[in-house]
Design a protein around this motif. Structure first.
Motif, PDB file in Angstrom:
ATOM      1  N   ALA A 110      15.077  57.117  49.959  1.00 52.77           N
ATOM      2  CA  ALA A 110      15.139  56.034  50.941  1.00 52.77           C
ATOM      3  C   ALA A 110      14.520  54.755  50.386  1.00 52.77           C
ATOM      4  O   ALA A 110      15.060  53.657  50.577  1.00 52.77           O
ATOM      5  CB  ALA A 110      14.427  56.451  52.226  1.00 52.77           C
ATOM      6  N   ALA A 111      13.399  54.870  49.676  1.00 58.10           N
ATOM      7  CA  ALA A 111      12.704  53.695  49.156  1.00 58.10           C
ATOM      8  C   ALA A 111      13.514  52.989  48.079  1.00 58.10           C
ATOM      9  O   ALA A 111      13.456  51.762  47.963  1.00 58.10           O
ATOM     10  CB  ALA A 111      11.339  54.099  48.598  1.00 58.10           C
ATOM     11  N   ILE A 112      14.262  53.736  47.309  1.00 52.35           N
ATOM     12  CA  ILE A 112      15.080  53.134  46.255  1.00 52.35           C
ATOM     13  C   ILE A 112      16.059  52.118  46.840  1.00 52.35           C
ATOM     14  O   ILE A 112      16.344  51.086  46.234  1.00 52.35           O
ATOM     15  CB  ILE A 112      15.815  54.223  45.446  1.00 52.35           C
ATOM     16  CG1 ILE A 112      14.794  54.975  44.563  1.00 52.35           C
ATOM     17  CG2 ILE A 112      16.938  53.649  44.599  1.00 52.35           C
ATOM     18  CD1 ILE A 112      15.357  56.212  43.894  1.00 52.35           C
ATOM     19  N   ASN A 113      16.539  52.375  48.044  1.00 51.04           N
ATOM     20  CA  ASN A 113      17.514  51.483  48.679  1.00 51.04           C
ATOM     21  C   ASN A 113      16.876  50.312  49.414  1.00 51.04           C
ATOM     22  O   ASN A 113      17.587  49.466  49.952  1.00 51.04           O
ATOM     23  CB  ASN A 113      18.392  52.287  49.644  1.00 51.04           C
ATOM     24  CG  ASN A 113      19.243  53.297  48.917  1.00 51.04           C
ATOM     25  OD1 ASN A 113      19.781  53.015  47.846  1.00 51.04           O
ATOM     26  ND2 ASN A 113      19.358  54.486  49.471  1.00 51.04           N
ATOM     27  N   MET A 114      15.556  50.257  49.465  1.00 51.83           N
ATOM     28  CA  MET A 114      14.862  49.160  50.135  1.00 51.83           C
ATOM     29  C   MET A 114      14.666  47.998  49.170  1.00 51.83           C
ATOM     30  O   MET A 114      14.825  48.148  47.963  1.00 51.83           O
ATOM     31  CB  MET A 114      13.506  49.641  50.656  1.00 51.83           C
ATOM     32  CG  MET A 114      13.606  50.664  51.748  1.00 51.83           C
ATOM     33  SD  MET A 114      11.945  51.195  52.241  1.00 51.83           S
ATOM     34  CE  MET A 114      12.358  52.307  53.556  1.00 51.83           C
ATOM     35  N   GLU A 115      14.267  46.856  49.735  1.00 54.64           N
ATOM     36  CA  GLU A 115      14.021  45.672  48.909  1.00 54.64           C
ATOM     37  C   GLU A 115      12.727  45.001  49.328  1.00 54.64           C
ATOM     38  O   GLU A 115      12.256  45.148  50.450  1.00 54.64           O
ATOM     39  CB  GLU A 115      15.177  44.682  49.050  1.00 54.64           C
ATOM     40  CG  GLU A 115      16.493  45.197  48.511  1.00 54.64           C
ATOM     41  CD  GLU A 115      17.628  44.189  48.653  1.00 54.64           C
ATOM     42  OE1 GLU A 115      17.354  43.034  49.035  1.00 54.64           O
ATOM     43  OE2 GLU A 115      18.769  44.574  48.385  1.00 54.64           O
ATOM     44  N   GLY A 116      12.156  44.243  48.405  1.00 50.57           N
ATOM     45  CA  GLY A 116      11.012  43.385  48.696  1.00 50.57           C
ATOM     46  C   GLY A 116       9.765  44.125  49.124  1.00 50.57           C
ATOM     47  O   GLY A 116       9.422  45.172  48.586  1.00 50.57           O
ATOM     48  N   ASP A 117       9.085  43.514  50.116  1.00 50.04           N
ATOM     49  CA  ASP A 117       7.815  44.056  50.596  1.00 50.04           C
ATOM     50  C   ASP A 117       7.965  45.462  51.163  1.00 50.04           C
ATOM     51  O   ASP A 117       7.082  46.296  50.983  1.00 50.04           O
ATOM     52  CB  ASP A 117       7.204  43.147  51.665  1.00 50.04           C
ATOM     53  CG  ASP A 117       6.672  41.850  51.084  1.00 50.04           C
ATOM     54  OD1 ASP A 117       6.484  41.779  49.847  1.00 50.04           O
ATOM     55  OD2 ASP A 117       6.454  40.897  51.863  1.00 50.04           O
ATOM     56  N   LYS A 118       9.076  45.726  51.852  1.00 47.03           N
ATOM     57  CA  LYS A 118       9.288  47.056  52.421  1.00 47.03           C
ATOM     58  C   LYS A 118       9.294  48.117  51.332  1.00 47.03           C
ATOM     59  O   LYS A 118       8.701  49.181  51.480  1.00 47.03           O
ATOM     60  CB  LYS A 118      10.597  47.125  53.212  1.00 47.03           C
ATOM     61  CG  LYS A 118      10.546  46.463  54.549  1.00 47.03           C
ATOM     62  CD  LYS A 118      11.830  46.694  55.308  1.00 47.03           C
ATOM     63  CE  LYS A 118      11.756  46.078  56.690  1.00 47.03           C
ATOM     64  NZ  LYS A 118      12.956  46.358  57.477  1.00 47.03           N
ATOM     65  N   LYS A 119       9.956  47.805  50.226  1.00 43.31           N
ATOM     66  CA  LYS A 119      10.027  48.744  49.109  1.00 43.31           C
ATOM     67  C   LYS A 119       8.646  48.960  48.503  1.00 43.31           C
ATOM     68  O   LYS A 119       8.258  50.092  48.200  1.00 43.31           O
ATOM     69  CB  LYS A 119      11.000  48.227  48.048  1.00 43.31           C
ATOM     70  CG  LYS A 119      11.240  49.191  46.910  1.00 43.31           C
ATOM     71  CD  LYS A 119      12.352  48.687  46.006  1.00 43.31           C
ATOM     72  CE  LYS A 119      12.735  49.708  44.963  1.00 43.31           C
ATOM     73  NZ  LYS A 119      13.930  49.306  44.216  1.00 43.31           N
ATOM     74  N   GLU A 120       7.891  47.878  48.338  1.00 45.26           N
ATOM     75  CA  GLU A 120       6.552  47.981  47.760  1.00 45.26           C
ATOM     76  C   GLU A 120       5.624  48.802  48.655  1.00 45.26           C
ATOM     77  O   GLU A 120       4.883  49.663  48.172  1.00 45.26           O
ATOM     78  CB  GLU A 120       5.975  46.585  47.548  1.00 45.26           C
ATOM     79  CG  GLU A 120       4.636  46.585  46.858  1.00 45.26           C
ATOM     80  CD  GLU A 120       4.110  45.180  46.595  1.00 45.26           C
ATOM     81  OE1 GLU A 120       2.901  45.070  46.343  1.00 45.26           O
ATOM     82  OE2 GLU A 120       4.897  44.215  46.631  1.00 45.26           O
ATOM     83  N   ILE A 121       5.679  48.551  49.954  1.00 42.40           N
ATOM     84  CA  ILE A 121       4.835  49.288  50.902  1.00 42.40           C
ATOM     85  C   ILE A 121       5.222  50.757  50.930  1.00 42.40           C
ATOM     86  O   ILE A 121       4.368  51.646  50.880  1.00 42.40           O
ATOM     87  CB  ILE A 121       4.923  48.655  52.310  1.00 42.40           C
ATOM     88  CG1 ILE A 121       4.245  47.281  52.298  1.00 42.40           C
ATOM     89  CG2 ILE A 121       4.297  49.561  53.358  1.00 42.40           C
ATOM     90  CD1 ILE A 121       4.521  46.439  53.523  1.00 42.40           C
ATOM     91  N   MET A 122       6.508  51.032  50.987  1.00 38.24           N
ATOM     92  CA  MET A 122       6.982  52.414  51.017  1.00 38.24           C
ATOM     93  C   MET A 122       6.611  53.145  49.734  1.00 38.24           C
ATOM     94  O   MET A 122       6.217  54.307  49.773  1.00 38.24           O
ATOM     95  CB  MET A 122       8.498  52.443  51.235  1.00 38.24           C
ATOM     96  CG  MET A 122       9.053  53.832  51.392  1.00 38.24           C
ATOM     97  SD  MET A 122       8.452  54.601  52.905  1.00 38.24           S
ATOM     98  CE  MET A 122       9.622  55.915  53.081  1.00 38.24           C
ATOM     99  N   THR A 123       6.698  52.476  48.604  1.00 43.10           N
ATOM    100  CA  THR A 123       6.332  53.082  47.326  1.00 43.10           C
ATOM    101  C   THR A 123       4.856  53.481  47.326  1.00 43.10           C
ATOM    102  O   THR A 123       4.494  54.567  46.871  1.00 43.10           O
ATOM    103  CB  THR A 123       6.646  52.122  46.161  1.00 43.10           C
ATOM    104  OG1 THR A 123       8.042  51.818  46.183  1.00 43.10           O
ATOM    105  CG2 THR A 123       6.297  52.737  44.822  1.00 43.10           C
ATOM    106  N   GLY A 124       4.006  52.624  47.854  1.00 42.60           N
ATOM    107  CA  GLY A 124       2.582  52.952  47.964  1.00 42.60           C
ATOM    108  C   GLY A 124       2.333  54.124  48.888  1.00 42.60           C
ATOM    109  O   GLY A 124       1.503  54.997  48.600  1.00 42.60           O
ATOM    110  N   MET A 125       3.056  54.157  49.992  1.00 42.69           N
ATOM    111  CA  MET A 125       2.912  55.275  50.925  1.00 42.69           C
ATOM    112  C   MET A 125       3.349  56.587  50.267  1.00 42.69           C
ATOM    113  O   MET A 125       2.705  57.625  50.445  1.00 42.69           O
ATOM    114  CB  MET A 125       3.723  55.007  52.196  1.00 42.69           C
ATOM    115  CG  MET A 125       3.169  53.861  53.025  1.00 42.69           C
ATOM    116  SD  MET A 125       4.240  53.375  54.403  1.00 42.69           S
ATOM    117  CE  MET A 125       4.230  54.825  55.408  1.00 42.69           C
ATOM    118  N   ILE A 126       4.416  56.532  49.517  1.00 42.38           N
ATOM    119  CA  ILE A 126       4.896  57.729  48.819  1.00 42.38           C
ATOM    120  C   ILE A 126       3.867  58.191  47.803  1.00 42.38           C
ATOM    121  O   ILE A 126       3.567  59.387  47.708  1.00 42.38           O
ATOM    122  CB  ILE A 126       6.254  57.447  48.131  1.00 42.38           C
ATOM    123  CG1 ILE A 126       7.343  57.222  49.179  1.00 42.38           C
ATOM    124  CG2 ILE A 126       6.634  58.594  47.195  1.00 42.38           C
ATOM    125  CD1 ILE A 126       8.636  56.648  48.612  1.00 42.38           C
ATOM    126  N   ALA A 127       3.320  57.251  47.040  1.00 47.69           N
ATOM    127  CA  ALA A 127       2.323  57.605  46.026  1.00 47.69           C
ATOM    128  C   ALA A 127       1.113  58.280  46.654  1.00 47.69           C
ATOM    129  O   ALA A 127       0.607  59.287  46.138  1.00 47.69           O
ATOM    130  CB  ALA A 127       1.900  56.360  45.249  1.00 47.69           C
TER     131      ALA A 127
END
Length: 105
Positions: A21-38
């Motif tokens: 799901a995060a791969i398909n996101m862009e910008g701040d949403k992608k960065e925030i989601m990536t941190g949450m996943i980590a």
């Protein structure tokens, strides 16, 4: 997960789904989601291996699982391992018995 090809079983299928799901996101949403996943990956890894976890290993696994499409900012701060261990639900927690006092007549 016998039918699924999960690269790291201790992260589970949910993390794989979150990464997709995060791969398909862009910008701040992608960065925030990536941190949450980590951070979720760190929590899962600590539950799997309670002795230690290396944040750089989590970074590497995230890159591998996302085929290099998700990376953390250099200044990203992981959650503290101690906070995960404390919140992990200690099944050996002592239960306190209620004291029953007799009423004096």
């Amino acid at each position: 997960y016998p039918g699924n090809k999960i690269r790291f079983s201790y992260y589970g299928n949910t993390v794989e789904t979150m990464i997709a799901a995060a791969i398909n996101m862009e910008g701040d949403k992608k960065e925030i989601m990536t941190g949450m996943i980590a951070n979720q990956m760190k929590k899962s890894y600590i539950l799997f291996n309670a002795s230690s976890v290396d944040n750089n290993m989590i970074r590497l696994h995230l890159k591998q699982m996302s085929d290099n499409q998700l990376t953390l900012a250099d200044d990203f701060e992981f959650i503290r391992s101690a906070s995960v261990r404390q919140a992990g639900g200690n099944s050996k927690k002592k239960t306190q018995k209620k004291k029953h006092y007799k009423k004096k007549s």
